[in-house]
Design an enzyme around this catalytic site. Structure first.
Site, PDB file in Angstrom:
ATOM      1  N   ARG A  52       5.024  -4.189   8.754  1.00 44.54           N
ATOM      2  CA  ARG A  52       3.670  -3.631   8.533  1.00 44.54           C
ATOM      3  C   ARG A  52       2.597  -4.710   8.430  1.00 44.54           C
ATOM      4  NH1 ARG A  52       3.374   1.745   8.109  1.00 44.54           N
ATOM      5  NH2 ARG A  52       5.181   2.849   7.316  1.00 44.54           N
TER       6      ARG A  52
ATOM      7  N   ARG B   1      -3.339  -1.807   7.132  1.00 41.83           N
ATOM      8  CA  ARG B   1      -4.448  -1.641   6.198  1.00 41.83           C
ATOM      9  C   ARG B   1      -4.770  -2.844   5.322  1.00 41.83           C
ATOM     10  NH1 ARG B   1      -3.572   3.589   2.864  1.00 41.83           N
ATOM     11  NH2 ARG B   1      -1.392   3.338   3.469  1.00 41.83           N
TER      12      ARG B   1
ATOM     13  N   ARG C 282     -10.200   0.634  12.998  1.00 37.66           N
ATOM     14  CA  ARG C 282      -9.672   1.984  12.779  1.00 37.66           C
ATOM     15  C   ARG C 282     -10.739   2.968  12.311  1.00 37.66           C
ATOM     16  NH1 ARG C 282      -4.890   3.925  11.036  1.00 37.66           N
ATOM     17  NH2 ARG C 282      -6.138   5.812  10.853  1.00 37.66           N
TER      18      ARG C 282
ATOM     19  N   ASP D 277       3.731   4.234  15.411  1.00 39.58           N
ATOM     20  CA  ASP D 277       4.294   5.040  14.337  1.00 39.58           C
ATOM     21  C   ASP D 277       5.589   5.644  14.862  1.00 39.58           C
ATOM     22  OD1 ASP D 277       3.439   6.446  11.564  1.00 39.58           O
ATOM     23  OD2 ASP D 277       4.617   7.823  12.813  1.00 39.58           O
TER      24      ASP D 277
ATOM     25  N   TYR E 136      12.265  13.793   8.628  1.00 38.43           N
ATOM     26  CA  TYR E 136      10.897  14.324   8.632  1.00 38.43           C
ATOM     27  C   TYR E 136      10.857  15.697   9.308  1.00 38.43           C
ATOM     28  CZ  TYR E 136       8.518  10.032   7.063  1.00 38.43           C
ATOM     29  OH  TYR E 136       8.063   8.970   6.338  1.00 38.43           O
TER      30      TYR E 136
END
Lengths: 370, 370
Positions: free
Chosen positions: B45, B49, B58, B94, B169
């Site tokens: 990652r 962010r 973004r 993703d 998921y």
């Protein structure tokens, strides 16, 4: 609200002033490493949303209110004993109840979990946490007295959350996937962390003592989030606090003038089991991901174990579920004692009849060498 | 399901517009068990962010839109390489991107994660999952080509989610704490589960192949939720699907006409490491809760390892963090190869300067026996 009476098919001893002896119960015997006629069984979260009678009495009552109303907490604690004929009740409560009683700003948000008014991440915030007094624990003691009066010879397991899990919630301010903020505080400011986790230990210790003094025969310390720690980190920064909680009931005695067996459960891998034992537990609850035979090898044959059917099997065909239960029952024979349980809590969506049948299955199971 | 065919230029021809060789990069050398001048480092990652330049590009762009815009995905992939001087880029995407491209109703809800239009729990729902064609993967191939053109000799790591995490998921319909519904399906309807998890393998395989064919030098399969499984359950119900994904790139070659090293990372305890290796990995990513020395003992000295600083240490004083990094670097010397990384992803709140300094620290670190 009028609470349902005891189930007619499950008579309990008539209420009296002193709690009845539970020394000969299958649960207490197994936890002491003594043999009994059948393997005892109970389920983590057996009191709760899987039961329609629970949903009925909880209607319109917030979770923490239900925990703090003695009649309601006692009723909810008794429901699964009446229905499933499990070998123990576990006190219906929540790990944040001692904090709530002390005056900490916390609520349980449905579908989310405990949420705090503000996260606790500084020395000042830790020091500002209020003390928990014996007076404030009165509703807990009252609920336990009501419960054991109806349970008779069936033991009540006292319930408390472990300091790491409590502290993780407080540092995050609520639920979190990875408990990163708790570990970050531990590494960045170990003294602040230690004060926080020891304060959590004091809350849980007071909570457990109140339950034992009011009649609980045994206790279980639940460490739901301990699996997010490396074992070495657990030993350095957490185990002393869990040990403080378990030690806090060491001087107490049951009505039989015996010590109170202490179960320690952590949702964690096999490499954490000996640490849970070494925190001062008499018996260790085993997570569903560890083979029970492996757990026994690691812990040693003299340590009673509890567990550990995967709750996901509650939705499987009964032959699959019972075969898995039988493997666990067979493995458990090698330990000093075995208490059958799930390896995590009962899911809210569970069909309660499946649990009732599973209790009967465990009770009917015949050990080859008993 | 149609996998992208090998491009006529792959594997051999060093055409003028072909990607540069990464064979001598520290990352690829470490993953092949070859020595290099410094220990390579990247961060799971790393694109995301924690970087202000990421938050800028973004702005106003939804997560999946960012993944599907080639220029934007390439830019985001390159940002941490420019800033931190890490030894590899990891493709910004993703795990649900291949499903989205195939037409599955899925979105990423900020603060929550992937949410599906409807859970997939029946044979009919599994069979109704759409095929993923090579055409649909065009934006991915284009983003990879743009990225490797700018990276030069710095390798790009292809990215895909492992079948269990994807299936978990889908069965839940979104994020879940314990992935109970996935295990319940596995136990109750093993054939339906197997079709689902193998279909997930096909999506991830097509996704990875597209990235390698467009120029990725190595790949990593991420199994975020595999820690919710017992190892025996993983072996019986999940590992064959992960093996299918890893095997799917075995026939591909880099511009240097060499095979593509495959890293397998699972967020799981030490008892799962050999299973991750045995799914067909060339190198194993180690979770932050396992001592790297223990991981190497379990995996054997011939398996390159990657990891595994606890991300919670990114907020600790630099002396504490660097001492922990040095222990990991020293332990890594015993393995055939060591790629320094975190033991989980970069938290969004990380100070990016801490990561830049950590890269410099790893690069400056001198092995005693090198």
């Amino acid at each position: 609200m009028s609470l349902p009476a005891a189930h007619p098919l499950n008579p309990v001893s008539p209420a009296s002033n002193a709690p009845a002896s539970t020394a000969d119960s299958a649960l207490v015997r197994a936890l002491r490493g003594e043999s009994s006629a059948h393997v005892p069984v109970w389920f983590m979260r057996q009191a709760g949303r899987s039961l329609p009678e629970y949903r009925t009495v909880r209607e319109g009552v917030a979770m923490l209110d239900a925990c703090l109303r003695p009649d309601l907490a006692a009723e909810i604690t008794l429901q699964p004993v009446r229905r499933h004929h499990v070998d123990a009740a576990v006190f219906f409560s929540d790990i944040v109840v001692p904090l709530k009683l002390a005056g900490v700003d916390v609520d349980i948000v449905p579908g989310r979990g405990p949420v705090f008014g503000s996260p606790v991440r500084t020395a000042a915030a830790v020091d500002a946490l209020p003390e928990l007094t014996a007076d404030q624990l009165a509703p807990i003691a009252e609920a336990v007295r009501l419960t054991v009066a109806e349970l008779g010879g069936t033991p009540l397991i006292g319930f408390a959350g472990a300091p790491f899990t409590l502290a993780a919630y407080l540092v995050e301010g609520g639920p979190s996937k990875d408990h990163l903020a708790a570990r970050a505080l531990m590494f960045a400011e170990p003294e602040v962390w230690e004060r926080l986790v020891m304060k959590m230990a004091d809350y849980s210790a007071a909570f457990l003592r109140a339950q034992v003094l009011a009649g609980a025969s045994t206790v279980q310390l639940f460490d739901s989030w301990v699996g997010s720690l490396a074992p070495a980190v657990y030993r350095a920064h957490v185990r002393p606090a869990s040990a403080r909680v378990l030690a806090s009931v060491a001087d107490l005695r049951t009505v039989d003038a015996r010590s109170v067996p202490r179960i320690h459960f952590g949702l964690a891998g096999p490499e954490m089991l000996c640490d849970l034992r070494d925190a001062g537990a008499d018996a260790v609850g085993v997570d569903y991901r560890t083979e029970l035979a492996d757990a026994i090898d690691r812990l040693g044959l003299d340590v009673p174990v509890q567990g550990n059917l995967d709750p996901a099997l509650l939705g499987a065909p009964s032959a699959v579920r019972e075969a898995a239960a039988d493997r666990i029952l067979a493995a458990g024979q090698r330990a000093a004692g075995h208490v059958f349980n799930l390896g995590h809590g009962v899911p809210p969506t569970t069909d309660p009849d499946v649990l009732t049948r599973l209790v009967a299955h465990v009770h009917a199971w015949e050990a080859t060498e008993r």
